[in-house]
Design a protein around this motif. Structure first.
Motif: not given
Ligand code: 3SK
Length: 522
Positions: A223-224, A296-297, A321, A510
């Protein structure tokens, strides 16, 4: 604006630069009881790069990588990128059908795979031809039989002296597939320049990292979000990354305690699990090394923000992001006054605005609309021009979120564009109702969606996972409904509440609201 020379290579900037600057002995990766210095990392990368060249990999070729979070994952990505090839990371939980799709769509010619994750790739090869895939290299750890190349043998036979082909800033470095909360995954492409820009933009201005920092995250490297925190950011700044194979939230806490982690990154679900189920471990752990706790996410619920402060002694840093945008593009900078009611400001280098989707016009401050952004990264899909056209408005990328641009300049999250509920002509943000429900002691987790309704078009429906020991009944339902009515505009209250034991989530943490919506459609 960030400027990079025409000829540049992200892997060289993240590894070789530190060795050249005399920091070869500094720790780059910590994994279990192993510590890998920058000089050792450089040697491993160069040997694997030579092994890949020996297998016929050329600049522009795609290399499929499939691992849990381990050092060979980072080495495989960096080696691929160093010779101008393109990494295609695979989530660990992808099944044969999804693997076939990703390998065929990307046209990967080589795969580097952890032996325990080989079976689904083998099934994929049996069921679909996977014509492009010529070579498979296997990291052997679990005595699993195979007839492919051995990673260790190839590395041992390869020279540590690498003459790498030249790469330019606009060459591709990675094709990252979206996790597919809806529809088929899409390959999002990223260049050397963009990989460096997320470090020199978001990481530099929002985290303020230095070589003494220690990073840890439980996000998958595929996952980036995880790639940034576990590979790109620490290595760009000559810092250390602690990798944890199959990390549970408590492993993250143990890593903070044992390795003096200063930069922690996770998703709200994992933070919540830690706070709800592991009070004793939290109390016993020394977390004084922490400087940042990034979330995040998923939007950060106010209760989680507060608990991060209470338990970790730092203010949580929220960010939005996307895989398409490679990393976080709105967040508070480390020196801003954190305001937990907003995600923050555009990361330096990005511009953001809120538009009316029908007219494309920018909306006045304070009004909710579609967020669009422009900056060093943007939405570019691998071979999907029609999808790309849908995600771009007049040159601005639309990650698919509804936001309010406030008078104070901050951007406040409303919902995913798909999660906006229109009930009886009123717009209701699902996440706003979720935040209120989460304030109630009986609620452990919740997801709020729009359920079809003849009279109102949609009604607000909450799926609730109750706290341990809570037996849900009609009395609780009425209590939760009254709680929402007392906190926000009464028309936003969930007319229906259904209790579940768990909510569906993606491998990246998520909540899959689309899965809950599908239940409503049957
Ligand atoms: O929330 C996301 O999907 C995400 C994806 C890539 C990098 C950072 C985030 C938070």
């Amino acid at each position: 604006e960030l400027h990079y020379p025409e000829e540049i290579n992200a892997a060289v900037e993240m590894v070789d630069r530190h060795v050249e600057a005399g920091r070869g002995d500094s720790p780059a990766i910590v994994f279990e009881d192993e510590e890998i210095s920058y000089a050792e990392l450089q040697e491993r990368v160069d040997r694997l790069a030579n092994a890949l060249l020996d297998l016929g990999v050329e600049p522009g070729d795609r290399v499929f990588v499939r691992f849990p979070n381990r050092p060979e994952y980072a080495v495989s990505c960096l080696a691929t990128q160093k010779i101008g090839a393109i990494t295609v990371p695979s989530m660990k939980l992808l099944r044969a059908n999804e693997i076939s799709y990703v390998v065929e769509d990307s046209g990967a010619s080589v795969a580097i795979v952890y032996d325990d994750l080989l079976d689904e790739l083998e099934i994929a090869r049996e069921e679909h031809d996977l014509d492009s895939l010529e070579e498979i290299v296997v990291v052997e750890e679990n005595d699993i039989e195979h007839d492919h190349h051995s990673y260790d043998d190839r590395i041992a036979a390869a020279s540590p002296e690498l003459t790498a082909p030249t790469t330019t800033r606009d060459d591709l470095v990675m094709i990252a597939y979206t996790s597919g909360t809806t529809g088929k995954p899409k390959g999002t492409v990223h260049t050397h320049r963009q990989m460096l820009a997320i470090c020199d933009g978001y990481a530099r201005y929002c985290l303020d990292p230095n070589p003494d920092d220690v990073f840890a995250s439980n996000a998958p490297i595929a996952f980036t979000f995880g790639y940034g925190f576990e590979v790109a950011f620490p290595l760009r700044f000559g810092a250390t990354t602690v990798l944890i194979q199959d990390p549970k939230p408590t492993d993250l806490l143990a890593a903070v305690d044992e390795h003096d982690v200063s930069m922690l990154a996770s998703v709200p679900t994992a933070y919540n699990q830690l706070f709800a189920e592991h009070e004793d471990e939290l109390e016993a752990a020394d977390v004084s090394s922490l400087r940042r706790a990034v979330s995040a996410g998923e939007p950060l619920p106010p209760r989680t923000y507060e608990q991060i402060g209470e338990h970790f002694g730092v203010e949580a840093s929220d960010g939005i992001g996307s895989t398409e945008m490679l990393h976080i593009f709105i967040s508070h900078r480390y020196h801003d006054d954190m305001d937990p009611t907003a995600t923050g400001f555009p990361v330096p280098g990005y511009e953001a605005k809120v538009i009316d989707t029908d007219t494309g016009e920018q909306l006045p401050r304070g009004e909710a609309g579609l967020l669009v952004v422009r900056g060093p990264t943007g939405v570019t899909y691998w071979g999907r021009p029609e999808k790309q056209a849908e995600a771009i408005y007049d040159g601005w990328s639309a990650p698919g979120d509804i936001y309010i641009h406030r008078e104070d300049g901050r951007f406040e999250y409303v919902s995913r564009a798909d999660d906006l509920i229109i009930t009886g002509g009123n717009n209701v943000s699902g996440p706003e109702v979720e935040d209120v429900l989460l304030e109630h002691d009986a609620v452990y987790q919740t997801a709020v969606i729009g359920a079809p309704d003849e009279e109102r078009g949609q009604i607000v429906k909450a799926y609730v996972v109750p706290e341990d020991g809570v037996d849900p009944d009609d009395v609780l339902t009425r209590e939760l409904q009254d709680h929402v009515k007392a906190s926000i505009a009464p028309y936003k209250y969930p007319r229906e509440i259904e209790y579940l034991e768990t909510l569906p989530t993606t491998e990246t943490g998520k909540i899959q609201r689309s899965k809950l919506r599908e239940r409503e459609d049957v």
